[in-house]
Write a protein that holds these residues in place. Structure first.
Motif, PDB file in Angstrom:
ATOM      1  N   GLY B 249     -13.273 -18.625  -0.361  1.00 19.25           N
ATOM      2  CA  GLY B 249     -14.349 -19.077  -1.230  1.00 19.25           C
ATOM      3  C   GLY B 249     -15.165 -17.980  -1.876  1.00 19.25           C
ATOM      4  N   ALA B 250     -15.024 -16.759  -1.435  1.00 17.73           N
ATOM      5  CA  ALA B 250     -15.813 -15.688  -2.040  1.00 17.73           C
ATOM      6  C   ALA B 250     -15.296 -15.410  -3.444  1.00 17.73           C
ATOM      7  N   ARG B 251     -16.238 -15.016  -4.312  1.00 20.91           N
ATOM      8  CA  ARG B 251     -15.815 -14.784  -5.696  1.00 20.91           C
ATOM      9  C   ARG B 251     -15.403 -13.328  -5.863  1.00 20.91           C
ATOM     10  N   PRO B 252     -14.128 -13.051  -6.191  1.00 18.92           N
ATOM     11  CA  PRO B 252     -13.679 -11.672  -6.345  1.00 18.92           C
ATOM     12  C   PRO B 252     -14.139 -11.123  -7.694  1.00 18.92           C
ATOM     13  N   ILE B 253     -14.621  -9.892  -7.680  1.00 26.16           N
ATOM     14  CA  ILE B 253     -14.979  -9.322  -8.975  1.00 26.16           C
ATOM     15  C   ILE B 253     -14.243  -8.027  -9.289  1.00 26.16           C
ATOM     16  N   ARG B 254     -13.688  -7.390  -8.274  1.00 27.82           N
ATOM     17  CA  ARG B 254     -12.969  -6.146  -8.585  1.00 27.82           C
ATOM     18  C   ARG B 254     -11.809  -6.016  -7.610  1.00 27.82           C
ATOM     19  N   VAL B 255     -10.740  -5.442  -8.062  1.00 32.72           N
ATOM     20  CA  VAL B 255      -9.561  -5.336  -7.220  1.00 32.72           C
ATOM     21  C   VAL B 255      -9.016  -3.909  -7.304  1.00 32.72           C
ATOM     22  N   LEU B 256      -8.542  -3.406  -6.135  1.00 31.29           N
ATOM     23  CA  LEU B 256      -7.971  -2.062  -6.081  1.00 31.29           C
ATOM     24  C   LEU B 256      -6.705  -2.082  -5.240  1.00 31.29           C
ATOM     25  N   LEU B 257      -5.697  -1.362  -5.671  1.00 38.67           N
ATOM     26  CA  LEU B 257      -4.452  -1.283  -4.900  1.00 38.67           C
ATOM     27  C   LEU B 257      -4.212   0.169  -4.493  1.00 38.67           C
ATOM     28  N   PRO B 258      -4.064   0.427  -3.181  1.00 42.27           N
ATOM     29  CA  PRO B 258      -3.679   1.782  -2.798  1.00 42.27           C
ATOM     30  C   PRO B 258      -2.240   2.067  -3.190  1.00 42.27           C
ATOM     31  N   GLY B 259      -1.909   3.350  -3.262  1.00 38.27           N
ATOM     32  CA  GLY B 259      -0.611   3.766  -3.751  1.00 38.27           C
ATOM     33  C   GLY B 259       0.555   3.280  -2.907  1.00 38.27           C
ATOM     34  N   THR B 260       0.283   2.786  -1.714  1.00 37.07           N
ATOM     35  CA  THR B 260       1.365   2.308  -0.865  1.00 37.07           C
ATOM     36  C   THR B 260       1.886   0.957  -1.323  1.00 37.07           C
ATOM     37  N   ALA B 261       1.181   0.301  -2.254  1.00 35.54           N
ATOM     38  CA  ALA B 261       1.603  -0.969  -2.832  1.00 35.54           C
ATOM     39  C   ALA B 261       1.828  -2.043  -1.784  1.00 35.54           C
ATOM     40  N   ASP B 262       1.079  -1.969  -0.695  1.00 37.24           N
ATOM     41  CA  ASP B 262       1.240  -3.017   0.317  1.00 37.24           C
ATOM     42  C   ASP B 262      -0.109  -3.598   0.721  1.00 37.24           C
ATOM     43  N   ALA B 263      -1.153  -3.300  -0.033  1.00 40.42           N
ATOM     44  CA  ALA B 263      -2.473  -3.769   0.359  1.00 40.42           C
ATOM     45  C   ALA B 263      -3.328  -3.930  -0.888  1.00 40.42           C
ATOM     46  N   ILE B 264      -4.399  -4.679  -0.745  1.00 41.79           N
ATOM     47  CA  ILE B 264      -5.348  -4.862  -1.840  1.00 41.79           C
ATOM     48  C   ILE B 264      -6.747  -4.779  -1.255  1.00 41.79           C
ATOM     49  N   VAL B 265      -7.617  -4.094  -1.968  1.00 44.13           N
ATOM     50  CA  VAL B 265      -9.020  -4.114  -1.587  1.00 44.13           C
ATOM     51  C   VAL B 265      -9.752  -4.915  -2.656  1.00 44.13           C
ATOM     52  N   VAL B 266     -10.441  -5.925  -2.227  1.00 42.75           N
ATOM     53  CA  VAL B 266     -11.135  -6.801  -3.172  1.00 42.75           C
ATOM     54  C   VAL B 266     -12.627  -6.702  -2.924  1.00 42.75           C
ATOM     55  N   GLN B 267     -13.362  -6.538  -4.018  1.00 40.92           N
ATOM     56  CA  GLN B 267     -14.819  -6.560  -3.902  1.00 40.92           C
ATOM     57  C   GLN B 267     -15.274  -7.954  -4.310  1.00 40.92           C
ATOM     58  N   THR B 268     -16.138  -8.539  -3.480  1.00 44.81           N
ATOM     59  CA  THR B 268     -16.601  -9.880  -3.801  1.00 44.81           C
ATOM     60  C   THR B 268     -18.006  -9.805  -4.374  1.00 44.81           C
ATOM     61  N   GLN B 269     -18.439 -10.946  -4.878  1.00 45.43           N
ATOM     62  CA  GLN B 269     -19.738 -10.973  -5.518  1.00 45.43           C
ATOM     63  C   GLN B 269     -20.864 -10.754  -4.505  1.00 45.43           C
ATOM     64  N   THR B 270     -20.581 -11.043  -3.232  1.00 48.25           N
ATOM     65  CA  THR B 270     -21.587 -10.854  -2.195  1.00 48.25           C
ATOM     66  C   THR B 270     -21.569  -9.426  -1.647  1.00 48.25           C
ATOM     67  N   ASN B 271     -20.981  -8.508  -2.405  1.00 45.11           N
ATOM     68  CA  ASN B 271     -20.935  -7.083  -2.051  1.00 45.11           C
ATOM     69  C   ASN B 271     -20.204  -6.828  -0.738  1.00 45.11           C
ATOM     70  N   GLU B 272     -19.190  -7.620  -0.510  1.00 42.91           N
ATOM     71  CA  GLU B 272     -18.333  -7.372   0.646  1.00 42.91           C
ATOM     72  C   GLU B 272     -16.983  -6.870   0.164  1.00 42.91           C
ATOM     73  N   LEU B 273     -16.314  -6.159   1.037  1.00 41.45           N
ATOM     74  CA  LEU B 273     -14.958  -5.738   0.722  1.00 41.45           C
ATOM     75  C   LEU B 273     -14.002  -6.492   1.630  1.00 41.45           C
ATOM     76  N   LEU B 274     -12.908  -6.950   1.033  1.00 41.77           N
ATOM     77  CA  LEU B 274     -11.853  -7.574   1.827  1.00 41.77           C
ATOM     78  C   LEU B 274     -10.626  -6.689   1.727  1.00 41.77           C
ATOM     79  N   TYR B 275     -10.100  -6.354   2.873  1.00 38.97           N
ATOM     80  CA  TYR B 275      -8.913  -5.507   2.904  1.00 38.97           C
ATOM     81  C   TYR B 275      -7.744  -6.407   3.251  1.00 38.97           C
ATOM     82  N   LEU B 276      -6.947  -6.698   2.218  1.00 33.68           N
ATOM     83  CA  LEU B 276      -5.794  -7.582   2.417  1.00 33.68           C
ATOM     84  C   LEU B 276      -4.547  -6.727   2.589  1.00 33.68           C
ATOM     85  N   PHE B 277      -3.717  -7.149   3.504  1.00 39.28           N
ATOM     86  CA  PHE B 277      -2.540  -6.345   3.816  1.00 39.28           C
ATOM     87  C   PHE B 277      -1.313  -7.238   3.828  1.00 39.28           C
TER      88      PHE B 277
END
Lengths: 262, 795
Positions: B249-277
């Motif tokens: 339910g968090a609103r994503p506003i920015r997305v980053l992919l590390p060079g390993t291409a196996d993960a995503i870092v998402v910044q949400t509107q509530t200033n949290e980071l989600l590290y998806l793997f």
């Protein structure tokens, strides 16, 4: 039994007896058949020209010559009836009986106090009050107390030469030895300091048997009760000081004391 | 002259009328020959020049070392180079070519603009008509612009430059060209709001946020490149995946992919980071973290640093924090943890650009621009700007910084920061490096990859030097001093005549031979024999004590038969026999005390396994014991010779006096000889110490040269807690681990350090530290020695 000079044979007890003693440094024989006795509570002077063996004999009386390599002896020296060379004799305890004062004053690089009580310290006596007493008594006997009583814990090197030599005497008598050996104790001192030490010796002879080596015939004449003249490792003459200097029986003695050779 | 003087001050003894007396000639036998005088004068000058020369040489070395070290501590410089008006306005992306000769800008239109000094050139991207770009950003590593469209397609355009130069003196002409990659479709025809791309060999991945009518969606689409015998083959798109459910339910506003291409870092509107793997079973949320939770501000900037391991985050209050991936204790997964906080800027952080060479980056607010270095967490330089920043760019070598102002003018600056990683904190402080679970002192100057972070702490090396010295001295000092005392005071002169020259020959053994012996012969020999050595060390003093207690029970008349100084011949066989016995009974002791538990439950008597299990510290074959032994071997003759001389030079008058007062031989030594010789013995120790500190060859060869603690032992057997926490330096002092000393470090690494590099200069700093150590030590020792000499001087 080595003899005392005639006039003492009934009045004094021979304390150190040198019995037909020969001594070698390596191949060189420096003492030839020395045979004499030193009386208790008297001052005996050993005189003679350089190299005559008088110091060697003195250093044998507390076995200081043991420190030298390649020594050998024949004959015997007895201290109060016990042979110094008896295998049962512990050299360390012998040296506690026979104190020694050296030609050049040699205090340790310690305080005056520690210098005096050195022999007690190495004997393991550490009772403070006893040590204080010993220091005072020894320094008084060495006629040094009044000069140093305020600076007992200062370095001994702050004293003058004469004071340092008297400190060495105090150090030598601190443990109350029976014999005091003095190897030219005034050779490095000026006449006033010499005089003080000579006065001191006459006071000390009531308690100690003193043997002194000296080059200074006047000194022998002033302080010694008996004088032995050595020449080339042999005992030439041994007599009461006055008679040795006034009526020498041997021609070498006469030549020496009259200054014809030295 | 003379008559005038006598006229003014007449000499009453001399008749003024008489002519001045001529000096009578000096007979020839009193004159000094000219040759002697000339030689004398000549030698005076030679000695003078030599002495001044030595002082000059020492200072010259100083100046040289200082001049090499100095740049390490200099601040970076940012100097304006030139200004270039860009013809664009609005949200602009700017990039620089290799030499910053042809900057380019892009503003979301169908054309990309190249700006040379003379002209502006627009070049079409090659979009199909009607394509509307809604998101664009620069790729972190390449001259590549990532593009997202209004209708949910993602792609990128590559920019390449060709430089032509007809002759070496002619001006270069640089031209740019574009190549648009095929689009990938996200299966959701909504405008792309944020986008990142990662390529890891054959695996490529886009991550995007699209603004769908039902709410923003996080989508990924991948590509897989087939590899055949003929090289890289065709790209094959993998089906897009919708990861929105993972966001809970968090609103994503920015997305980053590390060079390993196996993960995503998402910044949400509530200033949290989600590290998806992407685990083998599918995508999962590995970590949820709120970086500015303590001050509750908005994340304004988020991007990876070079290497894609550390995230730089900037907030609306000027704070900059760095989060790094590492495996925290007790976990088996890499998670983000805050490793650095930078000194806050005065303005909100709005712009960020990272270097493509090292961990430097530039952040900018409205009118402030700061050059920072991530490893040390320092703001290296702050630029106060007279204009408002709209965009930042760095060239590939991080030599030029471009700042675009609100009027669309590009301000190019030259960045000169050759040693960003240097600093007091780097060399002497604990630093939390990327991939480490805690701040550490660490020396690791070179690595296998370009994005390697040099770890230049001198602390492990200084500790290594101290450790090597300590163990060498621990071994050498008792042996050398006791041997010197015994030789000078107890041993008979005939044996002494053999012992002393033998020890002096020992001093002349080249240390490379000793090191070689230590590494190839001694280390393997004693590796399995530690209990034997332990017993051997105990047996030597024990045998002396036994011999002594037997000796005093021998009747006096028997004892007196033995000549002075010959006791040695009685002691030696006993010592040898007992030592041999101790050596033989080592395995028995090992099976009694040093029993290790193997992971399979069985037990084995092996000290090498027992030590790490019992203490938690590693056991290396080439350890301090070997070094201490061999270096001790080098140090013993030095200390022995000088100490023996000092002891022998104690005036015999004093030792005789002590002996005449009834002191035993040992009492003479203890009360008279040792105090008087103390200054000389102290010198001996200091010279030995100097030798041990500076010794290089033995430590290079006989230690593993590991500046870091080997954790192998712990990993194998688990950490029973003796090392680590309570004693943070216990690892460093472990006698059974290796080490690397400052001197060995210089010997090993200087040949491979590029001249002028930070590494090279740091090695010189190590040399300076070594010098400083010995200087301080020697000065202190000299002061102490003077006091000793004053106290026990013999007048």
């Amino acid at each position: 039994m080595p003899p005392l000079p005639l006039h003492l044979q009934n009045s004094a007890r021979p304390f150190i007896e040198v019995d037909h003693f020969d001594f070698w440094y390596g191949p060189k024989q420096v003492l030839h058949d020395i045979h004499l006795a030193f009386p208790e509570n008297h001052i005996t002077a050993l005189i003679g020209p350089s190299g005559c063996g008088k110091t060697t004999l003195l250093r044998n009386l507390n076995r200081m010559n043991d420190l030298v390599d390649g020594i050998r002896h024949r004959g015997d020296i007895r201290l109060d009836g016990t042979s110094l060379y008896d295998p049962k004799v512990e050299v360390i305890s012998l040296r506690k009986r026979v104190g020694m004062v050296f030609q050049k004053y040699n205090p340790f690089p310690k305080s005056i106090y520690e210098n005096v009580i050195f022999s007690l310290r190495v004997a393991g006596r550490n009772d403070r009050r006893q040590l204080d007493e010993v220091v005072e008594k020894s320094l008084r006997q060495a006629a040094l107390w009044d000069e140093v009583k305020d600076k007992l814990h200062e370095s001994a090197f702050g004293l003058s030469g004469g004071q340092q030599q008297r400190l060495c005497i105090a150090r030598a008598i601190a443990n109350r030895p029976q014999v005091l050996l003095m190897d030219e104790p005034c050779a490095a001192l000026d006449p006033i300091a010499t005089l003080k030490i000579e006065e001191l010796m006459t006071q000390l002879k009531d308690e100690f048997t003193i043997v002194i080596v000296t080059h200074n015939m006047e000194q022998a004449r002033r302080v010694a009760d008996l004088t032995a003249f050595f020449y080339l490792g042999k005992l030439i003459e041994y007599d009461e000081t006055l008679s040795l200097f006034t009526q020498p029986s041997q021609i070498q003695t006469e030549a020496y004391i009259s200054g014809r050779f030295s | 002259m003379l008559p005038m003087q006598s006229a003014e001050s007449p000499d009453p003894l001399r008749d003024p009328a008489a002519p001045p007396r001529s000096p009578s000639p000096v007979p020839e036998r009193f004159t000094v020959s000219k040759g002697v005088l000339r030689l004398d004068r000549f030698m005076t000058y030679v000695i003078l020049v030599g002495g001044i020369g030595i002082i000059a040489a020492v200072f010259g070395i100083f100046v040289f070392i200082g001049s090499v070290i100095w740049p390490l501590f200099q601040s970076p410089t940012l100097t304006p180079l030139r200004e270039l008006p860009l013809a664009t306005s609005g949200t602009t992306l700017v990039g620089l070519d290799e030499r910053s000769e042809l900057p380019y800008s892009y503003d979301g239109s169908a054309d990309l603009h190249f700006h040379s000094a003379s002209s502006n050139l627009s070049q079409p991207l090659g979009l199909e008509p009607g394509t509307q770009i809604t998101f664009w950003r620069q790729d972190r590593l390449n001259d590549r612009i990532l593009l997202g469209t209004q209708d949910g397609r993602v792609g990128f355009v590559d920019i390449s430059f060709t430089a032509k130069q007809s002759s070496p003196t002619a001006p270069r002409s640089v031209t740019g060209s574009l190549k648009l990659a095929p689009w990938l479709t996200l299966n959701n025809p909504a405008p792309v709001e944020s986008l990142d791309y990662a390529s890891q060999g054959e695996r490529k991945l886009f991550g995007a946020i699209v603004n769908a009518p039902e709410g923003p969606k996080l989508l990924v689409v991948g590509q897989r490149q087939k590899k055949g015998l003929m090289g890289a083959g065709k790209l094959e798109a993998t089906p897009p995946e919708d990861l929105t459910p993972l966001l809970a339910g968090a609103r994503p506003i920015r997305v980053l992919l590390p060079g390993t291409a196996d993960a995503i870092v998402v910044q949400t509107q509530t200033n949290e980071l989600l590290y998806l793997f992407r685990a083998p079973s599918g995508w999962e949320v590995r970590q949820q973290i709120k970086p500015f939770a303590d001050i509750d501000t908005d994340i304004t900037v988020m991007d990876f640093l070079y290497g894609d391991v550390s995230l730089v985050l900037g907030d609306s209050k000027g704070n900059v924090r760095i989060l790094s991936l590492n495996v925290p204790p007790g976990s088996d997964r890499r998670l983000f943890a805050e490793t650095q906080r930078l000194k806050p800027l005065d303005t909100p952080i709005r712009h960020f650009v990272a270097s493509r060479r090292n961990k430097s980056f530039v952040v900018a607010g409205d009118t402030q621009c700061a050059l920072c270095y991530a490893t040390t967490g320092t703001v290296r330089s702050i630029l106060e700007l007279p204009y408002t920043v709209r965009s930042l760019c760095l060239d590939a070598k991080a030599e030029h910084l471009g700042i675009v102002d609100s009027n669309g003018t590009l301000h190019l600056n030259t960045v000169h920061d050759p040693h960003p990683e240097a600093g007091w904190r780097t060399f002497f402080g604990k630093i939390w490096y990327e991939g480490y679970s805690e701040p550490k002192w660490e020396w690791q100057s070179t690595g296998g990859t370009d994005d390697f972070e040099p770890k230049l702490s001198l602390v492990p090396l200084i500790i290594g030097s101290i450790k090597g010295t300590l163990y060498a001295m621990l071994f050498a000092v008792p042996i050398a001093l006791l041997a010197a005392i015994y030789t000078s005071q107890f041993l008979s002169a005939s044996v002494k005549r053999i012992v002393k020259p033998a020890m002096e020959i020992m001093a002349s053994l080249p240390s490379v031979v000793l090191g070689f012996l230590a590494a190839l012969w001694l280390a393997p020999l004693i590796e399995t024999k530690v209990p034997s050595i332990l017993l051997l060390v105990l047996s030597i003093p024990l045998s002396a004590m036994i011999a002594g207690s037997i000796w005093i029970r021998v009747p006096l008349h028997q004892r007196n038969r033995l000549p002075r100084g010959a006791e040695f011949w009685l002691l030696a066989p006993l010592m040898a026999a007992l030592g041999y016995l101790a050596w033989l009974s080592g395995p028995a002791l090992e099976s009694l005390l040093f029993v290790a538990n193997l992971p399979d439950g069985s037990q084995i008597a092996d000290f090498r396994l027992w030590w790490p299990q019992f203490t938690g510290l590693p056991y290396d074959q080439r350890n301090c014991l070997v070094v201490g032994f061999m270096m001790g071997f080098a140090v013993i003759p030095v200390i022995f010779t000088i100490a023996e001389d000092a002891l022998s030079n104690v005036p015999p008058a004093l030792t005789s006096a002590a002996e005449a007062l009834g002191a035993s031989r040992w009492q003479v030594v203890r009360t008279v000889v040792l105090p008087i010789a103390s200054a000389g013995i102290f010198s001996a120790l200091m010279i030995g110490l100097g030798r041990a500190v500076g010794e290089t060859m033995i430590v290079v060869m006989a230690t593993g040269n590991t500046p870091v603690v080997d954790a192998a032992g712990r990993l194998l057997f688990g950490d029973p807690g003796l090392g680590g926490g309570l004693f943070p330096l216990a690892d460093h002092w472990n006698i059974f681990s290796g080490m690397r000393t400052l001197s060995a470090n210089i010997a090993v690494e200087l040949p491979e350090a590029a001249q002028g590099s930070t590494h090279y200069r740091t090695l010189f700093l190590g040399a300076f530290a070594l010098f400083l150590m010995t200087f301080v030590l020697n000065t202190a020792a000299e002061l102490l020695r003077q006091r000793l000499r004053e106290k026990f001087k013999i007048v």
